[in-house]
Design an enzyme around this catalytic site. Structure first.
Site, PDB file in Angstrom:
ATOM      1  N   ASN A   1      32.248  51.774  48.977  1.00  0.00           N
ATOM      2  CA  ASN A   1      32.747  51.474  47.632  1.00  0.00           C
ATOM      3  C   ASN A   1      32.676  52.799  46.875  1.00  0.00           C
ATOM      4  OD1 ASN A   1      33.283  50.493  45.090  1.00  0.00           O
ATOM      5  ND2 ASN A   1      31.964  48.690  45.296  1.00  0.00           N
TER       6      ASN A   1
ATOM      7  N   ASN B   1      33.036  45.508  38.087  1.00  0.00           N
ATOM      8  CA  ASN B   1      33.601  44.156  38.238  1.00  0.00           C
ATOM      9  C   ASN B   1      32.406  43.221  38.152  1.00  0.00           C
ATOM     10  OD1 ASN B   1      36.625  43.957  39.709  1.00  0.00           O
ATOM     11  ND2 ASN B   1      35.580  45.895  40.039  1.00  0.00           N
TER      12      ASN B   1
ATOM     13  N   CYS C   1      29.374  50.281  38.988  1.00  0.00           N
ATOM     14  CA  CYS C   1      28.991  48.906  38.689  1.00  0.00           C
ATOM     15  C   CYS C   1      27.491  48.620  38.720  1.00  0.00           C
ATOM     16  CB  CYS C   1      29.749  47.936  39.590  1.00  0.00           C
ATOM     17  SG  CYS C   1      29.681  46.274  38.906  1.00  0.00           S
TER      18      CYS C   1
ATOM     19  N   LYS D   1      29.087  54.354  46.316  1.00  0.00           N
ATOM     20  CA  LYS D   1      28.136  53.478  45.610  1.00  0.00           C
ATOM     21  C   LYS D   1      26.826  53.304  46.384  1.00  0.00           C
ATOM     22  CE  LYS D   1      28.218  48.823  43.464  1.00  0.00           C
ATOM     23  NZ  LYS D   1      29.113  47.662  43.267  1.00  0.00           N
TER      24      LYS D   1
ATOM     25  N   GLU E   1      35.989  50.027  38.775  1.00  0.00           N
ATOM     26  CA  GLU E   1      35.610  49.945  40.197  1.00  0.00           C
ATOM     27  C   GLU E   1      36.701  49.149  40.938  1.00  0.00           C
ATOM     28  OE1 GLU E   1      32.716  46.855  40.961  1.00  0.00           O
ATOM     29  OE2 GLU E   1      31.690  48.055  42.472  1.00  0.00           O
TER      30      GLU E   1
ATOM     31  N   GLU F   1      29.424  42.275  48.936  1.00  0.00           N
ATOM     32  CA  GLU F   1      29.451  43.744  49.003  1.00  0.00           C
ATOM     33  C   GLU F   1      28.560  44.263  50.123  1.00  0.00           C
ATOM     34  OE1 GLU F   1      29.716  46.389  45.632  1.00  0.00           O
ATOM     35  OE2 GLU F   1      29.671  44.651  44.319  1.00  0.00           O
TER      36      GLU F   1
HETATM   37  N1  CDT Z   1      30.511  44.950  41.482  1.00  0.00           N
HETATM   38  C1  CDT Z   1      29.209  44.754  41.151  1.00  0.00           C
HETATM   39  O1  CDT Z   1      28.361  45.554  41.527  1.00  0.00           O
HETATM   40  N2  CDT Z   1      28.920  43.665  40.448  1.00  0.00           N
HETATM   41  C2  CDT Z   1      27.570  43.262  40.127  1.00  0.00           C
HETATM   42  C3  CDT Z   1      27.532  41.776  40.038  1.00  0.00           C
HETATM   43  C4  CDT Z   1      26.198  41.219  39.877  1.00  0.00           C
HETATM   44  S1  CDT Z   1      25.306  40.862  41.267  1.00  0.00           S
HETATM   45  C5  CDT Z   1      26.136  39.825  42.277  1.00  0.00           C
HETATM   46  C6  CDT Z   1      27.064  43.861  38.832  1.00  0.00           C
HETATM   47  O2  CDT Z   1      25.944  44.383  38.826  1.00  0.00           O
HETATM   48  O3  CDT Z   1      27.747  43.798  37.800  1.00  0.00           O
END
Ligand code: CDT
Length: 303
Positions: free
Chosen positions: A109, A196, A171, A126, A46, A145
């Site tokens: 995204n 990420n 993600c 996304k 991502e 985000e």
């Molecule tokens: N990029 C992304 O969606 N990361 C989220 C981080 C956790 S919630 C702040 C994930 O689900 O991995």
């Protein structure tokens, strides 16, 4: 059997001042490695072209837009498409998309699927945006985000490519069972997902040690309960002081991890995925037509 060698191309950290050209050069190198191993499809993370910028609160829209792509391919991303053509390899790429729709700027995204001729054959925006939309100074880093992106408007589509039915997600989508089920109900045999994931979760730090477990738990369950291959690919390592989870992996329709990255750096893992293995699950334990009872699931779509 319908076999294809798939590469999960994990990236190590990308610094805030690292150029797109440098990130793309790292990815092209991984595509060459994938070609040497006979891969026909490579999955990148991502937001693979820049650092994970939602960790910073920014007010100036120009500063924010600097992390977005207004064209794909653009001059800096063109080498990825040329490598696809030259090597005969397709790829999945996550990036921040700035689209102009009815003269209105839209921020998503996004991931795309590119075939071996270098043509974009699928796009996904996304759906599940995690984090928060306002500056929360108590956090050691932000997860904005919800501020910088709007929820995707593509839905969960599918693409016929690479000898099968392909699906994309990004993600946080991997934590939601609906993502896999929406794709599986349309026959997806292989789901690609870049992520990420900060290891520190400021709202519930007691869960930090579970990040790796939860990452695999949801993707293995999604793969098994829907009888599909899942390729989950991280941007990993210490990026601008923030530790990002690695553990990129390829998961069989049985839910077994068949390949996993062992570093926090740029690393390619590959596996020969037989798309026909989805039948082991879909024609038996999770035969949707025989065993699902959608008439009892109304609450899921009528909250
Ligand atoms: N990029 C992304 O969606 N990361 C989220 C981080 C956790 S919630 C702040 C994930 O689900 O991995």
């Amino acid at each position: 059997s319908r076999k294809l060698i798939v590469g999960a191309a994990q990236l190590g950290p990308i610094a805030r001042n690292e150029t797109r050209a440098r990130a793309v050069a790292r990815m092209v190198e991984l595509m060459h490695q994938a070609h040497a191993r006979g891969a026909s499809l490579v999955v990148f993370p991502e937001l693979a072209l820049t650092t994970f910028f939602p960790r910073w609160y920014m007010e100036d829209q120009a500063d924010i837009d600097a992390f977005f792509e207004q064209e794909m391919p653009g001059p800096e991303t063109q080498p990825l498409f040329e490598a696809a053509r030259e090597l005969g390899i397709g790829f999945y790429l996550g990036y921040a998309e700035l689209a102009l729709e009815a003269k209105t700027p839209r921020h998503f995204n996004t991931s795309i699927l590119v075939d071996a001729s270098g043509s974009i054959i699928g796009k996904y925006r996304k759906v599940h945006l995690p984090g928060h939309s306002e500056h929360e100074p108590w956090r050691p880093f932000q997860h904005l985000e919800k501020r910088y992106f709007e929820p995707g408007n593509t839905g969960f589509g599918t693409t016929q490519a690479f000898g099968g039915t392909m699906g994309m997600a990004l993600c946080n989508d991997r934590r939601w069972p609906e993502t896999y089920r929406m794709l599986a109900l349309q026959g997806v045999e292989l789901m690609m997902l870049g992520y990420n994931t900060p290891i520190h979760y400021p709202p519930v730090p007691a869960h930090d040690h579970l990040q790796g477990f939860h990452n695999h738990l949801c993707m293995q369950a999604g793969a098994y309960q829907n009888g599909m291959w899942v390729v989950g690919v991280a941007k990993a390592g210490k990026e601008e002081g923030c530790d990002l989870l690695g553990q990129s992996c390829i998961i069989a329709p049985t839910g077994e991890i068949v390949a996993m990255a062992s570093s926090q750096e740029d690393e390619l893992i590959t596996y020969e995925c037989d798309l026909d293995r989805t039948c082991e699950i879909r024609e038996h334990i999770f035969n949707f037509d025989l065993h699902r009872r959608p008439e009892t699931y109304g609450l899921i779509t009528d909250p």
